[in-house]
Design a protein around this motif. Structure first.
Motif, PDB file in Angstrom:
ATOM      1  N   TRP A 172      41.458  99.365  39.902  1.00 41.31           N
ATOM      2  CA  TRP A 172      41.493  98.053  40.542  1.00 41.31           C
ATOM      3  C   TRP A 172      41.792  96.886  39.696  1.00 41.31           C
ATOM      4  O   TRP A 172      42.587  96.139  40.120  1.00 41.31           O
ATOM      5  N   MET A 173      41.402  96.881  38.333  1.00 47.96           N
ATOM      6  CA  MET A 173      41.957  95.946  37.399  1.00 47.96           C
ATOM      7  C   MET A 173      43.500  95.836  37.476  1.00 47.96           C
ATOM      8  O   MET A 173      43.958  95.116  37.138  1.00 47.96           O
ATOM      9  N   GLU A 174      44.045  97.046  37.466  1.00 51.53           N
ATOM     10  CA  GLU A 174      45.395  96.989  37.048  1.00 51.53           C
ATOM     11  C   GLU A 174      46.197  96.701  38.625  1.00 51.53           C
ATOM     12  O   GLU A 174      47.200  96.426  38.379  1.00 51.53           O
ATOM     13  N   GLU A 175      45.496  96.917  39.685  1.00 51.10           N
ATOM     14  CA  GLU A 175      45.797  96.383  40.983  1.00 51.10           C
ATOM     15  C   GLU A 175      46.017  94.915  41.257  1.00 51.10           C
ATOM     16  O   GLU A 175      46.832  94.396  41.691  1.00 51.10           O
ATOM     17  N   LEU A 176      45.325  94.288  40.180  1.00 47.31           N
ATOM     18  CA  LEU A 176      45.049  93.013  40.430  1.00 47.31           C
ATOM     19  C   LEU A 176      46.704  92.128  39.658  1.00 47.31           C
ATOM     20  O   LEU A 176      46.920  92.642  38.870  1.00 47.31           O
ATOM     21  N   PRO A 177      47.016  91.243  40.785  1.00 49.50           N
ATOM     22  CA  PRO A 177      48.359  90.696  40.451  1.00 49.50           C
ATOM     23  C   PRO A 177      48.183  89.907  39.100  1.00 49.50           C
ATOM     24  O   PRO A 177      47.026  89.186  38.979  1.00 49.50           O
ATOM     25  N   GLU A 178      49.135  89.818  38.281  1.00 51.47           N
ATOM     26  CA  GLU A 178      49.151  88.475  37.262  1.00 51.47           C
ATOM     27  C   GLU A 178      49.232  87.318  37.885  1.00 51.47           C
ATOM     28  O   GLU A 178      49.740  87.061  38.909  1.00 51.47           O
ATOM     29  N   PRO A 179      48.528  86.248  37.508  1.00 47.74           N
ATOM     30  CA  PRO A 179      48.488  84.850  38.038  1.00 47.74           C
ATOM     31  C   PRO A 179      49.907  84.323  37.860  1.00 47.74           C
ATOM     32  O   PRO A 179      50.731  84.707  37.065  1.00 47.74           O
ATOM     33  N   SER A 180      50.054  83.633  38.942  1.00 45.18           N
ATOM     34  CA  SER A 180      51.626  82.973  39.170  1.00 45.18           C
ATOM     35  C   SER A 180      51.341  81.725  38.912  1.00 45.18           C
ATOM     36  O   SER A 180      51.407  80.602  39.621  1.00 45.18           O
ATOM     37  N   GLN A 231      45.223  77.165  42.782  1.00 48.15           N
ATOM     38  CA  GLN A 231      45.979  78.158  43.954  1.00 48.15           C
ATOM     39  C   GLN A 231      46.005  79.431  43.393  1.00 48.15           C
ATOM     40  O   GLN A 231      45.989  80.398  44.121  1.00 48.15           O
ATOM     41  N   ALA A 232      46.350  79.852  42.294  1.00 47.09           N
ATOM     42  CA  ALA A 232      46.220  81.160  41.616  1.00 47.09           C
ATOM     43  C   ALA A 232      44.927  81.916  41.875  1.00 47.09           C
ATOM     44  O   ALA A 232      44.882  82.836  41.953  1.00 47.09           O
ATOM     45  N   LEU A 233      43.941  81.032  41.403  1.00 46.14           N
ATOM     46  CA  LEU A 233      42.406  81.477  41.693  1.00 46.14           C
ATOM     47  C   LEU A 233      42.338  81.868  42.908  1.00 46.14           C
ATOM     48  O   LEU A 233      41.535  82.909  43.272  1.00 46.14           O
TER      49      LEU A 233
END
Length: 188
Positions: A69-77, A95-97
């Motif tokens: 699940w950590m790997e599935e989290l997208p990088e913040p834009s 917005q990213a949060l």
């Protein structure tokens, strides 16, 4: 690699993902301590031996679920460079949060970790590092901010409630908007 090997790898990957999802559901329902491998295996539609063959023991399975699940989290834009006024930088982080808090991977992690006493604290906090670094740069440009590192941490705490697993609060627009307004008032 031939097409037969590719299909086999694809099937194996799907099977492993399905097992991780089933384990996620059980860990979310019961937590790490009360979940057992038999229930997890039944939920996944495989034998307990299959789980042990893929993941070892329950602790390794739990780590694999968290890592998945950590790997599935997208990088913040977030913008690459910090430029512009402080408000726009804070709003970009806000917005990213918000986007992160609504992502299925974040929700899965939160549900699992809220019910488990066995949590990888360091790995859980890593997801806030990009926000922290961006905020430090943005707040460092404010003449009124004498400690950007501390202020960045405080902004994150105000915006998301708590950075530690197991005590997470839901991130919502009003909470984040209030954090933005407070920091604009304090540092501009």
């Amino acid at each position: 690699m031939n097409s037969l090997q590719l299909r086999e790898d694809s099937r194996r990957g799907k099977r492993q993902r399905d097992m991780l999802w089933a384990a996620s559901d059980v860990f979310a329902a019961f937590g790490h301590d009360l979940a057992n491998m038999q229930v997890i295996a039944e939920s996944a539609g495989v034998t307990k031996a299959t789980f042990y063959a893929h993941f070892g023991d329950k602790a390794q399975l739990f780590r694999a679920v968290i890592e998945y699940w950590m790997e599935e989290l997208p990088e913040p834009s977030l913008p690459c460079e910090v430029n512009g006024e402080l408000r726009s930088c804070l709003e970009a982080v806000a917005q990213a949060l918000l986007q992160q808090s609504m992502h299925p991977a974040f929700l899965a992690l939160t549900n699992i970790l809220l019910r488990s006493n066995w949590v990888p604290q360091k790995r859980w906090r890593q997801r806030y590092r990009p926000y922290q670094a961006y905020l430090e740069k943005a707040l460092g440009q404010s003449a009124r901010c004498s400690d950007p590192v501390r202020a960045a941490g405080q902004f994150l705490l105000l915006a998301v409630g708590n950075l530690d697993p197991g005590t997470s609060t839901l991130t919502d627009e009003s909470r984040i908007a209030a954090a933005v307004e407070l920091f604009v008032q304090a540092y501009t």
